[in-house]
Enzyme design. Sequence first.
Site, PDB file in Angstrom:
ATOM      1  N   GLU A 223      41.638  39.209  39.802  1.00 42.36           N
ATOM      2  CA  GLU A 223      42.667  38.401  40.567  1.00 42.36           C
ATOM      3  C   GLU A 223      41.857  37.444  41.712  1.00 42.36           C
ATOM      4  OE1 GLU A 223      45.747  37.894  39.534  1.00 42.36           O
ATOM      5  OE2 GLU A 223      46.078  39.606  38.312  1.00 42.36           O
ATOM      6  N   CYS A 257      46.293  32.776  48.320  1.00 51.76           N
ATOM      7  CA  CYS A 257      45.354  32.434  47.274  1.00 51.76           C
ATOM      8  C   CYS A 257      46.205  31.328  46.361  1.00 51.76           C
ATOM      9  CB  CYS A 257      45.166  33.750  46.112  1.00 51.76           C
ATOM     10  SG  CYS A 257      46.731  34.286  45.589  1.00 51.76           S
TER      11      CYS A 257
HETATM   12  P1  NAD Z   1      36.596  39.532  49.389  1.00 52.52           P
HETATM   13  O1  NAD Z   1      36.103  39.048  47.826  1.00 52.52           O
HETATM   14  O2  NAD Z   1      35.589  39.180  50.394  1.00 52.52           O
HETATM   15  O3  NAD Z   1      37.195  41.038  49.560  1.00 52.52           O
HETATM   16  C1  NAD Z   1      37.888  41.785  48.799  1.00 52.52           C
HETATM   17  C2  NAD Z   1      37.727  43.202  48.787  1.00 52.52           C
HETATM   18  O4  NAD Z   1      36.281  43.123  47.972  1.00 52.52           O
HETATM   19  C3  NAD Z   1      37.702  43.805  49.891  1.00 52.52           C
HETATM   20  O5  NAD Z   1      38.357  45.035  49.809  1.00 52.52           O
HETATM   21  C4  NAD Z   1      35.984  44.164  50.165  1.00 52.52           C
HETATM   22  O6  NAD Z   1      35.815  45.380  50.711  1.00 52.52           O
HETATM   23  C5  NAD Z   1      35.437  44.232  48.762  1.00 52.52           C
HETATM   24  N1  NAD Z   1      34.127  43.982  48.563  1.00 52.52           N
HETATM   25  C6  NAD Z   1      33.466  43.447  49.255  1.00 52.52           C
HETATM   26  N2  NAD Z   1      32.115  43.278  48.864  1.00 52.52           N
HETATM   27  C7  NAD Z   1      32.112  44.052  47.691  1.00 52.52           C
HETATM   28  C8  NAD Z   1      31.135  44.475  46.736  1.00 52.52           C
HETATM   29  N3  NAD Z   1      29.481  43.993  46.956  1.00 52.52           N
HETATM   30  N4  NAD Z   1      31.665  45.032  45.576  1.00 52.52           N
HETATM   31  C9  NAD Z   1      32.979  45.320  45.363  1.00 52.52           C
HETATM   32  N5  NAD Z   1      33.745  44.849  46.456  1.00 52.52           N
HETATM   33  C10 NAD Z   1      33.378  44.337  47.568  1.00 52.52           C
HETATM   34  O7  NAD Z   1      38.189  38.812  49.696  1.00 52.52           O
HETATM   35  P2  NAD Z   1      38.976  38.638  50.765  1.00 52.52           P
HETATM   36  O8  NAD Z   1      37.974  37.897  51.937  1.00 52.52           O
HETATM   37  O9  NAD Z   1      39.471  40.005  51.126  1.00 52.52           O
HETATM   38  O10 NAD Z   1      40.306  37.700  50.153  1.00 52.52           O
HETATM   39  C11 NAD Z   1      40.347  36.655  49.969  1.00 52.52           C
HETATM   40  C12 NAD Z   1      40.214  35.972  48.579  1.00 52.52           C
HETATM   41  O11 NAD Z   1      40.932  36.769  47.678  1.00 52.52           O
HETATM   42  C13 NAD Z   1      40.147  34.570  48.510  1.00 52.52           C
HETATM   43  O12 NAD Z   1      39.430  34.087  47.792  1.00 52.52           O
HETATM   44  C14 NAD Z   1      41.735  34.787  47.899  1.00 52.52           C
HETATM   45  O13 NAD Z   1      41.849  33.505  46.972  1.00 52.52           O
HETATM   46  C15 NAD Z   1      41.540  35.908  47.020  1.00 52.52           C
HETATM   47  N6  NAD Z   1      43.048  36.435  46.554  1.00 52.52           N
HETATM   48  C16 NAD Z   1      43.287  36.215  45.453  1.00 52.52           C
HETATM   49  C17 NAD Z   1      44.591  36.955  44.962  1.00 52.52           C
HETATM   50  C18 NAD Z   1      45.280  36.835  43.630  1.00 52.52           C
HETATM   51  O14 NAD Z   1      46.023  37.450  43.141  1.00 52.52           O
HETATM   52  N7  NAD Z   1      44.497  35.851  42.692  1.00 52.52           N
HETATM   53  C19 NAD Z   1      45.608  37.490  45.987  1.00 52.52           C
HETATM   54  C20 NAD Z   1      44.800  37.463  47.239  1.00 52.52           C
HETATM   55  C21 NAD Z   1      43.649  36.943  47.465  1.00 52.52           C
END
Ligand code: NAD
Length: 475
Positions: A223, A257
Site C-alpha cells: 500500500e 497518501c
Molecule cells: P516509509 O516507507 O518511510 O516507512 C514505512 C515503514 O517502513 C516504517 O515502519 C519503517 O520503519 C519501515 N521501513 C523503513 N525502512 C525499511 C526497510 N529497509 N525495510 C523494511 N521496512 C522499512 O513511509 P512513511 O514515511 O512512514 O509513510 C509515508 C509513505 O507511506 C507515503 O509515501 C505515503 O503515501 C505512504 N502511505 C500509503 C498508504 C496507503 O494506504 N497506500 C497509507 C499511508 C501512507
Amino acid sequence: MNSNETIVEQAANLQRLLGGQRVAQLKDPYPTLELRLDRINRMIDMLVRHEQRLVEAVKEDFENRSHLMTRVSDIVPTLENLKYVRKHIKRWMKPEKRKSKFPLGLLGAKSKVEYIPLGIVGNISPWNFPVQLALGPIAEIFGAGNRVMLKPSELSPQTSQAMAEIIAGSFDETEFSVVLGGPEIAAEFSKLKFDHLLFTGSTNVARLVSQSAAPNLVPMTLELGGKNPVVISSTADIKLAADKVMFSQTFNGGQICLCPDTVFVPEHLVEEFVTACQASVKKMYPDIANDETYTHIITQRHADRLRELVAEAKTTGARVVPLYDTESSGRRVLPSLILNADMNSRIMQEEIFGALLPIVGYTEMHEVVDYINERPRPLALYYFGHNKQEIEKLTFQTTSGGMVVNDMAAHFLQSDLPFGGVGESGMGAYHGFDGFKNFSHAKAVYVQSKLDPFRLLRPPYGKFFESAVSKQIKP
Ligand code: NAD
C-alpha cells in the site's frame, strides 16, 4: 524491544516470535468463527478502553494534532473496520460453490472454493495515521483466521510504544506481537518467512521490502503513495470543488497518501479556482497559526523538506501563492498553491505529503490523460464535474488504484470497495470482503463423482478414446 539490544539479538528475537506463532498456527490452522470473533472483539474493547492513551500519544508524536482529529481519522475508522468484519465474517467463511465441468456436475461431482487462513501475516506500517494503518488491517487479517506480527513506525514512537503495550495486555504474543524499531529492525522484519507481508509506506522503501521478501517468496500487499491527480472539469462547481480539495489537502497537514498532489484546472478557470481555494482554507482555519485542529508535520526534517520544495519551485519559475500572510514556522507548515511550476522541479516529481498544492492549467482533456499516463500510476484519481465523456475517458484510459468523482478520498471509507494501488502506488488490496480474500488462500476443492468418470482417461486406449479426443480438437 530494548534499544541496547544489538541487531543480532533483535533479529534472534524476531525469529523467536515467528517460531512461537508458527507452532501455535500449526496446532490450530483453521480458527473457528468464535475464536475469530473473540479476537476482533478484543481489538474493539482494547481500542475503546485505551482510546485516550492513544490520542495523547499521537498528539505527542505530531507535536500538535487535536484529539478530535485522531478520533476521527484513526480511532473511528479502525473501529468501523473491525465492526464491519465482525458483522460479515460468518458469511465470508462459507465455502463458495463453483460449477463443475459438464457432465461431471450431473454425475455428482462437486467444486468449491474454501477460504483458508494464510497463517502468519507481517504488517509494516507508517506514521501518518499511526493507529489506523497499523490496526485497521488487523480486522481482515484476524477475520481470515491469521496471526499477525506488527512493526509500526519509528517516526511515531509514542504511538508505537502505546500500541505495543496495549496489544500485549490483550493478546498472547503467539496471536499478535509488536516489534519496535527503525529501518534496521524493519529490514530484518521483512526478511522473515511470513505467509504474507503487508507493507504500507513509500514506494522507495517498498523496493527494499520486496527484495528482502523475495528469497522466501513471501507474497506481499504493498500500500504505497505517489502523486494523486485531481481533474477539475469546466462543468465543475468551482467553489465546491475547491472546498473539497482544500479540506483533503489540509487534513492531517496534508500528510495523507490520498491527498491531492496536482490539480488540473481549465486554463480560463485557474484564477477563479485559486480565489476559491483561498476562501475555502480561511473558512476552515480562520486563525491557522493558532488553530489546534491544524496538524503539524511529523518531524522538523519533513517540515524543512516541504520548505525546500517551495524554495526550489520559486527559483525555477513557479508562482507561489501562500494562502495566509502569516509565516510558517517550525513544524507548522501553512498551505500554499504553486502555479506554473517547472515539470522537472522536485515538487512536480516527488510525492509532496504536506499542504502544498501545484495547479496546472489545461485546455483539452487529452493533455491531462497524457500527463497521467506518462507518469507512475497514482493511488487515486479525482474528477470534479458532470461530463460523462470526460468521466469515461478518465475511467478507461488511465490506470489508478481508485477513482472518485466529485469528492476526495471517499472511496477509502466504503467498506465494500477494495482499497489499494497499482504499479508504483502498490499491489493487492484490502478492506471488507476483498481484504478477507487478500489475507486468505482460495483453496480449490473438487470432490469426484462416485461413478469414477475419469476412468476413461486411463490406458489402455482404444479407438473409442482416440475418436473422442479427435472430436474435441475443433474451433
Ligand atoms: P516509509 O516507507 O518511510 O516507512 C514505512 C515503514 O517502513 C516504517 O515502519 C519503517 O520503519 C519501515 N521501513 C523503513 N525502512 C525499511 C526497510 N529497509 N525495510 C523494511 N521496512 C522499512 O513511509 P512513511 O514515511 O512512514 O509513510 C509515508 C509513505 O507511506 C507515503 O509515501 C505515503 O503515501 C505512504 N502511505 C500509503 C498508504 C496507503 O494506504 N497506500 C497509507 C499511508 C501512507
